[in-house]
Design a protein around this motif. Sequence first.
Motif, PDB file in Angstrom:
ATOM      1  N   SER A 225      -7.147 -14.954   3.330  1.00 48.86           N
ATOM      2  CA  SER A 225      -7.381 -14.133   2.079  1.00 48.86           C
ATOM      3  C   SER A 225      -7.508 -14.907   0.791  1.00 48.86           C
ATOM      4  CB  SER A 225      -6.782 -12.884   2.010  1.00 48.86           C
ATOM      5  OG  SER A 225      -5.487 -13.277   1.885  1.00 48.86           O
ATOM      6  N   ASP A 226      -6.959 -16.278   1.083  1.00 49.92           N
ATOM      7  CA  ASP A 226      -7.114 -16.962  -0.124  1.00 49.92           C
ATOM      8  C   ASP A 226      -8.079 -18.374  -0.100  1.00 49.92           C
ATOM      9  OD1 ASP A 226      -5.995 -18.597   1.839  1.00 49.92           O
ATOM     10  OD2 ASP A 226      -4.148 -19.091   0.803  1.00 49.92           O
ATOM     11  N   ARG A 227      -9.057 -18.077   0.669  1.00 52.95           N
ATOM     12  CA  ARG A 227     -10.008 -19.025   0.609  1.00 52.95           C
ATOM     13  C   ARG A 227     -11.034 -19.137  -0.338  1.00 52.95           C
ATOM     14  NH1 ARG A 227     -11.040 -21.650   5.816  1.00 52.95           N
ATOM     15  NH2 ARG A 227     -12.417 -22.459   4.621  1.00 52.95           N
ATOM     16  N   VAL A 228     -11.791 -20.360  -0.646  1.00 52.96           N
ATOM     17  CA  VAL A 228     -12.818 -20.532  -1.743  1.00 52.96           C
ATOM     18  C   VAL A 228     -13.718 -20.956  -0.982  1.00 52.96           C
ATOM     19  CG1 VAL A 228     -13.494 -21.469  -3.874  1.00 52.96           C
ATOM     20  CG2 VAL A 228     -10.944 -20.554  -3.605  1.00 52.96           C
ATOM     21  N   MET A 229     -15.279 -20.337  -1.090  1.00 54.30           N
ATOM     22  CA  MET A 229     -16.563 -20.779  -0.433  1.00 54.30           C
ATOM     23  C   MET A 229     -17.266 -21.036  -1.296  1.00 54.30           C
ATOM     24  SD  MET A 229     -15.561 -20.329   2.782  1.00 54.30           S
ATOM     25  CE  MET A 229     -17.016 -20.359   3.714  1.00 54.30           C
ATOM     26  N   ARG A 230     -18.319 -21.556  -1.256  1.00 49.18           N
ATOM     27  CA  ARG A 230     -19.620 -22.103  -2.055  1.00 49.18           C
ATOM     28  C   ARG A 230     -20.944 -21.452  -1.778  1.00 49.18           C
ATOM     29  NH1 ARG A 230     -18.670 -24.983  -7.020  1.00 49.18           N
ATOM     30  NH2 ARG A 230     -16.893 -26.425  -6.786  1.00 49.18           N
ATOM     31  N   ARG A 231     -21.661 -21.214  -2.766  1.00 50.47           N
ATOM     32  CA  ARG A 231     -23.006 -20.674  -2.533  1.00 50.47           C
ATOM     33  C   ARG A 231     -23.894 -21.882  -2.208  1.00 50.47           C
ATOM     34  NH1 ARG A 231     -20.874 -16.441  -6.009  1.00 50.47           N
ATOM     35  NH2 ARG A 231     -21.199 -14.387  -4.967  1.00 50.47           N
ATOM     36  N   GLN A 280     -19.112  -5.435   3.980  1.00 50.38           N
ATOM     37  CA  GLN A 280     -19.929  -6.304   3.035  1.00 50.38           C
ATOM     38  C   GLN A 280     -20.078  -7.569   3.581  1.00 50.38           C
ATOM     39  OE1 GLN A 280     -17.079  -5.153  -0.245  1.00 50.38           O
ATOM     40  NE2 GLN A 280     -18.838  -4.683  -1.302  1.00 50.38           N
ATOM     41  N   GLY A 281     -21.319  -8.068   3.284  1.00 48.70           N
ATOM     42  CA  GLY A 281     -21.696  -9.456   3.911  1.00 48.70           C
ATOM     43  C   GLY A 281     -22.500  -9.981   2.857  1.00 48.70           C
ATOM     44  N   ARG A 311     -16.400  -9.016   4.860  1.00 47.89           N
ATOM     45  CA  ARG A 311     -15.444  -8.568   4.318  1.00 47.89           C
ATOM     46  C   ARG A 311     -15.367  -6.869   4.952  1.00 47.89           C
ATOM     47  NH1 ARG A 311     -13.454  -4.812   0.085  1.00 47.89           N
ATOM     48  NH2 ARG A 311     -11.175  -5.416  -0.500  1.00 47.89           N
ATOM     49  N   LEU A 312     -14.020  -6.781   5.579  1.00 45.76           N
ATOM     50  CA  LEU A 312     -14.066  -5.178   6.311  1.00 45.76           C
ATOM     51  C   LEU A 312     -12.701  -4.770   5.609  1.00 45.76           C
ATOM     52  CD1 LEU A 312     -14.807  -3.379   8.526  1.00 45.76           C
ATOM     53  CD2 LEU A 312     -13.222  -4.695  10.075  1.00 45.76           C
ATOM     54  N   PRO A 323      -3.548  -1.022   5.020  1.00 43.71           N
ATOM     55  CA  PRO A 323      -4.507  -1.683   5.551  1.00 43.71           C
ATOM     56  C   PRO A 323      -5.031  -2.801   4.494  1.00 43.71           C
ATOM     57  CG  PRO A 323      -5.431   0.775   4.858  1.00 43.71           C
ATOM     58  CD  PRO A 323      -3.836   0.375   4.590  1.00 43.71           C
ATOM     59  N   LYS A 324      -5.078  -4.023   4.933  1.00 44.48           N
ATOM     60  CA  LYS A 324      -5.610  -4.975   4.175  1.00 44.48           C
ATOM     61  C   LYS A 324      -6.896  -5.355   4.411  1.00 44.48           C
ATOM     62  CE  LYS A 324      -0.783  -6.733   3.195  1.00 44.48           C
ATOM     63  NZ  LYS A 324      -0.018  -7.946   3.425  1.00 44.48           N
ATOM     64  N   PRO A 325      -7.827  -5.899   3.608  1.00 45.76           N
ATOM     65  CA  PRO A 325      -9.137  -6.372   3.960  1.00 45.76           C
ATOM     66  C   PRO A 325      -8.864  -7.732   4.947  1.00 45.76           C
ATOM     67  CG  PRO A 325      -8.526  -7.145   1.494  1.00 45.76           C
ATOM     68  CD  PRO A 325      -7.562  -6.322   2.081  1.00 45.76           C
ATOM     69  N   VAL A 326     -10.254  -7.533   6.036  1.00 45.86           N
ATOM     70  CA  VAL A 326     -10.108  -8.505   6.789  1.00 45.86           C
ATOM     71  C   VAL A 326     -11.344  -9.370   6.445  1.00 45.86           C
ATOM     72  CG1 VAL A 326     -10.519  -9.012   9.306  1.00 45.86           C
ATOM     73  CG2 VAL A 326      -9.089  -7.238   8.698  1.00 45.86           C
ATOM     74  N   TRP A 327     -11.010 -10.870   6.223  1.00 45.95           N
ATOM     75  CA  TRP A 327     -12.327 -11.439   5.901  1.00 45.95           C
ATOM     76  C   TRP A 327     -12.815 -12.351   7.206  1.00 45.95           C
ATOM     77  CZ3 TRP A 327     -14.978 -11.710   1.280  1.00 45.95           C
ATOM     78  CH2 TRP A 327     -14.156 -11.079   0.174  1.00 45.95           C
TER      79      TRP A 327
END
Length: 487
Positions: A225-231, A280-281, A311-312, A323-327
């Motif tokens: 949950s601490d990742r950083v992605m790029r567009r 959400q996608g 993200r679920l 409940p915590k979100p699942v990426w």
Amino acid sequence: MSLSRVGAGPDAIWQLSCFRADFYDCLTGRADALFELADALLCTDGPVKTLVGLALAPEHRRGHGALYAGLNQGRIEVARLRRTLASVPLPRAADGRLVLAVDVSPWLRPDAATSDARSFCHTYGRGENKHLMIPGWPCSWIVALETGRSSWTAPLDAVRLQPGADLAAVTADQVRDLVHRLITAGQWHDGDPLIWIVVDAGYDVMRLSYLLRDLPVELLGRLRSDRVMRRPAPPRVYDPKGGRPPKHGSEFIFKDTRTWGAPDAETKTTTTRYGTAHAQGWHRLHPELQQRSAWRNHPGKLPVIEGTVIRLQVDHLPSGGEPKPVWLWWSRPAAESEDIDLAWQAFLRRFDIEHFFRMIKQTLGWTAPKLRDPKAADNWTWLIIAAYTQLRLARPLAIDLRRPWERPVPANRLTPARVRRGFRHLHVKISTSAGVPKPSRPGPGRPPGSKNRRPAERYDVGLLLVTGALHRRPTHHKVGTKPRRTG
């Protein structure tokens, strides 16, 4: 998604008998001893606590010496057994898709100083529920998943990981070989839905997707949950000042909602165990790779590996916890809403492999033997796989021999342990390929009171599973001396 049951009655008996015959043909050394050991594993009452206890089963007509000789000196043609496993009927999704789960489970051997090829295995929940590193033999498993609530899987492959091995590279080679076997066996044809490979957060799912980009597979894995992605990089615009065009777009920070933007796909599904599941996608997100770690020796420019981030979020958990979100990251760059629903449901089915690990460890006794030779451990692992496969093929034939305190369940809902409970009644109706044992007497052995003049070789514990090729050298100790500590 639903699973169509494989044939029952005469077809099921024929499939089970054919597999048993093919399994016997894969045993090229000490075949009768190994085959009867697998039968004893299936027909013994209760969990397997000790290896020598299987010699007391009526199905094992040989002595306990033949049992150990079969594991230590027996030979299994693993390549042929792998092809046999790929040819049996496999569970599929409603659209005919194969869903494979990959995970590592350790065979802990903390006190086996004379056993080679041990690595530090990550464990949790031992002692005071702490993360511990314990020496053992880590094994990478691949199983085919069923759909719906079930504790059944179809084990297809197992590889014992060597110390210092690259987990992603080994897993990629393992998946590649398995996919080729499935295609050769006719389990996948051109035009069929792509095979899904589901992994947990311990795998670099983006790198696996790059290594397997030439296969008809799609990778789905959980992210921290601490990742950083790029567009994606913005369109190139002429700049009179010059300069190199950007390779990456803006950041997508998992913990910062301001960087998310509007999702490209969104669904809400009502479930019986989790309440409303909100998925959400976001399309075409990729990690910003650096020329280090696994990509240190990559030739040329680093690739841009795009996929869909999901993200679920659910309302509640069956255990009552928060409940915590699942990426999740999916190798499909752009997924529609209905596809996202199938993706996160397939990921939740990945946890069925934990039921498989619990079954082979607590009931079939995969980690019960105290074997010294890693090759003998490999023989035992493949016997476990062959035994579990026979249980799965006998599923339509099993009769529920339930305990008085157990609830009755339909025949198609029996667990692997309850199918094993009635396998002895089925065993008398199917033929055995093992020959009748010949009478013999045990050897004299070492004279009483004499000392062991051939001390066993002692080995250091290997390092963690990392990217580079790390080596460790064996150390030689005399019996009774303290082994050297390893870092």
